[in-house]
Design a protein around this motif. Structure first.
Motif, PDB file in Angstrom:
ATOM      1  N   GLN A 136       2.653   1.986  12.020  1.00  0.00           N
ATOM      2  CA  GLN A 136       2.029   1.084  12.992  1.00  0.00           C
ATOM      3  C   GLN A 136       1.368   1.879  14.112  1.00  0.00           C
ATOM      4  OE1 GLN A 136       5.183  -1.550  14.153  1.00  0.00           O
ATOM      5  NE2 GLN A 136       4.889  -2.874  12.379  1.00  0.00           N
ATOM      6  N   PHE A 137       2.045   2.929  14.555  1.00  0.00           N
ATOM      7  CA  PHE A 137       1.498   3.768  15.620  1.00  0.00           C
ATOM      8  C   PHE A 137       0.186   4.420  15.176  1.00  0.00           C
ATOM      9  CE2 PHE A 137       1.110   8.050  17.461  1.00  0.00           C
ATOM     10  CZ  PHE A 137       0.906   7.705  18.785  1.00  0.00           C
ATOM     11  N   LEU A 138       0.171   4.976  13.974  1.00  0.00           N
ATOM     12  CA  LEU A 138      -1.025   5.655  13.475  1.00  0.00           C
ATOM     13  C   LEU A 138      -2.166   4.687  13.198  1.00  0.00           C
ATOM     14  CD1 LEU A 138       0.442   8.362  11.081  1.00  0.00           C
ATOM     15  CD2 LEU A 138      -0.629   8.713  13.314  1.00  0.00           C
ATOM     16  N   ARG A 156       0.823  -1.207   0.000  1.00  0.00           N
ATOM     17  CA  ARG A 156       0.000   0.000   0.000  1.00  0.00           C
ATOM     18  C   ARG A 156       0.863   1.266   0.000  1.00  0.00           C
ATOM     19  NH1 ARG A 156      -4.293  -1.744  -1.929  1.00  0.00           N
ATOM     20  NH2 ARG A 156      -5.470  -0.017  -1.052  1.00  0.00           N
ATOM     21  N   ASP A 157       2.033   1.170   0.603  1.00  0.00           N
ATOM     22  CA  ASP A 157       2.944   2.318   0.634  1.00  0.00           C
ATOM     23  C   ASP A 157       3.286   2.789  -0.782  1.00  0.00           C
ATOM     24  OD1 ASP A 157       3.023   1.124   3.199  1.00  0.00           O
ATOM     25  OD2 ASP A 157       4.959   2.046   3.600  1.00  0.00           O
ATOM     26  N   LEU A 158       3.391   1.846  -1.719  1.00  0.00           N
ATOM     27  CA  LEU A 158       3.727   2.224  -3.098  1.00  0.00           C
ATOM     28  C   LEU A 158       2.605   3.019  -3.745  1.00  0.00           C
ATOM     29  CD1 LEU A 158       5.494  -1.009  -4.403  1.00  0.00           C
ATOM     30  CD2 LEU A 158       6.551   1.171  -3.733  1.00  0.00           C
ATOM     31  N   LEU A 159       1.374   2.692  -3.411  1.00  0.00           N
ATOM     32  CA  LEU A 159       0.245   3.442  -3.964  1.00  0.00           C
ATOM     33  C   LEU A 159       0.325   4.902  -3.518  1.00  0.00           C
ATOM     34  CD1 LEU A 159      -2.636   0.871  -3.335  1.00  0.00           C
ATOM     35  CD2 LEU A 159      -1.434   1.322  -5.479  1.00  0.00           C
ATOM     36  N   TRP A 160       0.622   5.097  -2.251  1.00  0.00           N
ATOM     37  CA  TRP A 160       0.735   6.460  -1.719  1.00  0.00           C
ATOM     38  C   TRP A 160       1.968   7.161  -2.289  1.00  0.00           C
ATOM     39  CZ3 TRP A 160      -2.144   9.991   0.324  1.00  0.00           C
ATOM     40  CH2 TRP A 160      -1.541  11.105   0.898  1.00  0.00           C
ATOM     41  N   ASP A 172     -10.710   5.890   1.213  1.00  0.00           N
ATOM     42  CA  ASP A 172     -10.496   7.207   1.820  1.00  0.00           C
ATOM     43  C   ASP A 172      -9.814   7.123   3.182  1.00  0.00           C
ATOM     44  OD1 ASP A 172     -11.643   8.405  -0.378  1.00  0.00           O
ATOM     45  OD2 ASP A 172     -13.617   8.662   0.569  1.00  0.00           O
ATOM     46  N   GLU A 173     -10.173   6.128   3.988  1.00  0.00           N
ATOM     47  CA  GLU A 173      -9.580   5.996   5.325  1.00  0.00           C
ATOM     48  C   GLU A 173      -8.076   5.748   5.223  1.00  0.00           C
ATOM     49  OE1 GLU A 173     -12.049   3.589   4.313  1.00  0.00           O
ATOM     50  OE2 GLU A 173     -13.585   5.065   4.843  1.00  0.00           O
ATOM     51  N   GLU A 174      -7.691   4.961   4.249  1.00  0.00           N
ATOM     52  CA  GLU A 174      -6.270   4.657   4.059  1.00  0.00           C
ATOM     53  C   GLU A 174      -5.520   5.897   3.570  1.00  0.00           C
ATOM     54  OE1 GLU A 174      -3.919   0.734   2.623  1.00  0.00           O
ATOM     55  OE2 GLU A 174      -5.442   1.494   1.249  1.00  0.00           O
ATOM     56  N   ILE A 175      -6.129   6.653   2.690  1.00  0.00           N
ATOM     57  CA  ILE A 175      -5.518   7.898   2.220  1.00  0.00           C
ATOM     58  C   ILE A 175      -5.321   8.842   3.392  1.00  0.00           C
ATOM     59  CG2 ILE A 175      -5.950   9.982   0.844  1.00  0.00           C
ATOM     60  CD1 ILE A 175      -7.195   8.133  -1.296  1.00  0.00           C
ATOM     61  N   ALA A 176      -6.312   8.936   4.269  1.00  0.00           N
ATOM     62  CA  ALA A 176      -6.205   9.810   5.447  1.00  0.00           C
ATOM     63  C   ALA A 176      -5.049   9.364   6.346  1.00  0.00           C
ATOM     64  CB  ALA A 176      -7.521   9.818   6.216  1.00  0.00           C
ATOM     65  N   LEU A 177      -4.884   8.060   6.521  1.00  0.00           N
ATOM     66  CA  LEU A 177      -3.778   7.546   7.334  1.00  0.00           C
ATOM     67  C   LEU A 177      -2.431   7.947   6.735  1.00  0.00           C
ATOM     68  CD1 LEU A 177      -2.931   5.206   9.610  1.00  0.00           C
ATOM     69  CD2 LEU A 177      -2.343   4.028   7.506  1.00  0.00           C
ATOM     70  N   PHE A 178      -2.287   7.777   5.436  1.00  0.00           N
ATOM     71  CA  PHE A 178      -1.023   8.122   4.792  1.00  0.00           C
ATOM     72  C   PHE A 178      -0.781   9.629   4.785  1.00  0.00           C
ATOM     73  CE2 PHE A 178      -1.091   3.743   3.328  1.00  0.00           C
ATOM     74  CZ  PHE A 178       0.255   3.412   3.353  1.00  0.00           C
ATOM     75  N   GLN A 179      -1.847  10.427   4.730  1.00  0.00           N
ATOM     76  CA  GLN A 179      -1.679  11.873   4.818  1.00  0.00           C
ATOM     77  C   GLN A 179      -1.115  12.251   6.184  1.00  0.00           C
ATOM     78  OE1 GLN A 179      -5.689  13.093   3.783  1.00  0.00           O
ATOM     79  NE2 GLN A 179      -4.998  13.896   1.810  1.00  0.00           N
ATOM     80  N   ARG A 180      -1.672  11.654   7.239  1.00  0.00           N
ATOM     81  CA  ARG A 180      -1.152  11.924   8.598  1.00  0.00           C
ATOM     82  C   ARG A 180       0.294  11.454   8.717  1.00  0.00           C
ATOM     83  NH1 ARG A 180      -6.021   9.636   9.985  1.00  0.00           N
ATOM     84  NH2 ARG A 180      -5.055   7.896  11.065  1.00  0.00           N
TER      85      ARG A 180
END
Length: 136
Positions: free
Chosen positions: A125-127, A79-83, A95-103
């Motif tokens: 992992q923390f987030l 998933r990191d590669l997508l971001w 959307d939830e995953e995008i929000a996590l990567f934004q943070r």
């Protein structure tokens, strides 16, 4: 100068390349087109460290193609590669995953501004912890 963020994503690309090669070796895909795709993937891996900005579009294209050409391994795409590549790749993220990567990116930029170390995987992992567990 070492770039741990870029190195992390290069390692993920190498992992995904290994999956693609194994898929070809298992004769699960037409060989001719697959070999050309893996060749382009290797080109991305060699160009990315030299010119990360210019490589983003090729990365977006190739990662998106993995989902279309090889749906049987879509769940194995980190998933990191997508971001990291963004653009069309973000269509494969909820959307939830995008929000996590934004943070996560905000924390990374903050750490860089303050000259602090940043461990991408540890922070991710923390987030990802539930809200009640993640509060200090």
């Amino acid at each position: 100068m070492a770039n741990p963020y870029l190195d992390h994503h290069l390692a993920l690309l190498a992992h995904l390349r290994g999956i693609l090669v194994a898929l070809g070796e298992a004769e699960q895909v037409p060989e001719e087109n697959h070999a050309l795709f893996v060749e382009r993937f290797e080109e991305l891996m060699s160009e990315l460290p030299r010119d990360p900005e210019a490589s983003l579009y090729l990365g977006q294209d190739l990662i998106s193609q993995v989902f279309h050409r090889y749906p049987q391994i879509a769940h194995l795409v980190p998933r990191d590669l997508l971001w990291f590549f963004g653009g069309d790749c973000l269509h494969f993220m909820p959307d939830e995953e995008i929000a996590l990567f934004q943070r996560l990116d905000e924390r990374r930029f903050e750490a860089e501004e303050n000259d602090e170390p940043f461990d991408w995987n540890q922070e991710k992992q923390f987030l990802a912890l539930p809200d009640e567990s993640g509060k200090h």
